[in-house]
Design an enzyme around this catalytic site. Structure first.
Site, PDB file in Angstrom:
ATOM      1  CB  CYS A  50      -2.321   4.342   2.669  1.00  0.00           C
ATOM      2  SG  CYS A  50      -1.079   3.006   2.614  1.00  0.00           S
ATOM      3  CG  ASP A  73      -0.677   1.717  -0.541  1.00  0.00           C
ATOM      4  OD1 ASP A  73      -1.734   1.635  -1.591  1.00  0.00           O
ATOM      5  OD2 ASP A  73      -0.110   2.903  -0.594  1.00  0.00           O
ATOM      6  CB  CYS A 115       4.036   5.248  -1.678  1.00  0.00           C
ATOM      7  SG  CYS A 115       4.328   5.035   0.106  1.00  0.00           S
ATOM      8  CB  CYS A 172       5.400   3.838   3.809  1.00  0.00           C
ATOM      9  SG  CYS A 172       4.014   5.294   3.435  1.00  0.00           S
TER      10      CYS A 172
HETATM   11 FE1  FES Z   1       0.572   3.614   1.340  1.00  0.00          FE
HETATM   12 FE2  FES Z   1       2.917   4.431   1.648  1.00  0.00          FE
HETATM   13  S1  FES Z   1       1.127   5.653   1.356  1.00  0.00           S
HETATM   14  S2  FES Z   1       2.493   2.529   1.662  1.00  0.00           S
END
Ligand code: FES
Length: 211
Positions: free
Chosen positions: A36, A38, A63, A107
């Site tokens: 993702c 992140d 998230c 995540c």
């Molecule tokens: Fe990226 Fe949860 S969607 S860390």
């Protein structure tokens, strides 16, 4: 539509534990998620005598699931020996949270990857790693595959930013296909140094921007 999270996930998301930074941390490491884009930064402070994790903090740029996992994972490993922390997996964190939706498992993997990277760096730094392998280009590439360009959320290996790696007389030179004016050049350089400088046979790391 009901929220697909357990009460515990929501509680840890709303009131996360161990959030922030440790100024004099033994290890600071940032991990990115290939799924993702992140990121999560983890700080570790370890007792040099007992190898017990005295303090651990995180900052999440992910998230709710990521924040909840970071919170519970840091709770789980705080007070444990570094070798025990190495054995904790994302499955332990998910179990402790009472489960996560399948699409959110990555995540928790991100948080666990950050923990494992931090533990690995600490063990390499302090000589706790038993088998000392000479640093090769392959090892450098595998370390750099955890360095994320904050602009894209993709690591510098997958995004093709590594032009060349030279290793000579303990000096590792990493040449990046990136202008030195890049807004995150400094961050990327710091991350590269964090991943390589402590290796037992590395005396210096040079990062050159040639974009
Ligand atoms: Fe990226 Fe949860 S969607 S860390």
């Amino acid at each position: 539509m009901p929220v697909p999270y357990t009460k515990l996930v929501i509680e840890h998301f709303k009131h996360p534990h161990n959030v922030g930074e440790i100024k004099n941390a033994d290890v600071k490491v940032t991990e990115g998620s290939p799924a993702c884009g992140d990121m999560l930064t983890l700080y570790l402070k370890v007792d040099p005598e007992t190898h017990v994790i005295e303090d651990i903090k995180f900052q999440s740029f992910g998230c709710a699931s990521n924040i909840a996992t970071g919170s519970i994972l840091t709770d789980i490993v705080k007070g444990k020996k570094i070798e025990e922390a190495a054995k904790i997996t994302w499955k332990d964190a998910v179990k402790a949270l009472g489960g996560l939706p399948t699409v959110k498992i990555h995540c928790s993997v991100l948080a666990a990857d950050a923990l494992h990277s931090a533990v690995e760096i600490y063990m390499e730094k302090t000589g706790l790693v038993k088998e000392k392998k000479p640093t090769t280009k392959e090892i450098v590439m595998s370390k750099l595959s955890h360095v994320v360009d904050p602009l894209t959320g993709i690591d510098v290996v997958r995004s093709g930013l590594i032009k060349t790696i030279h290793i000579k007389d303990g000096i590792v030179t990493v040449i990046l296909d990136l202008p030195k004016e890049h807004q995150f050049a400094k961050n990327i350089e710091e991350e590269i140094l964090e991943r390589l400088e402590h290796l037992w046979d590395v005396t210096a790391v040079k990062v050159i921007f040639e974009g």
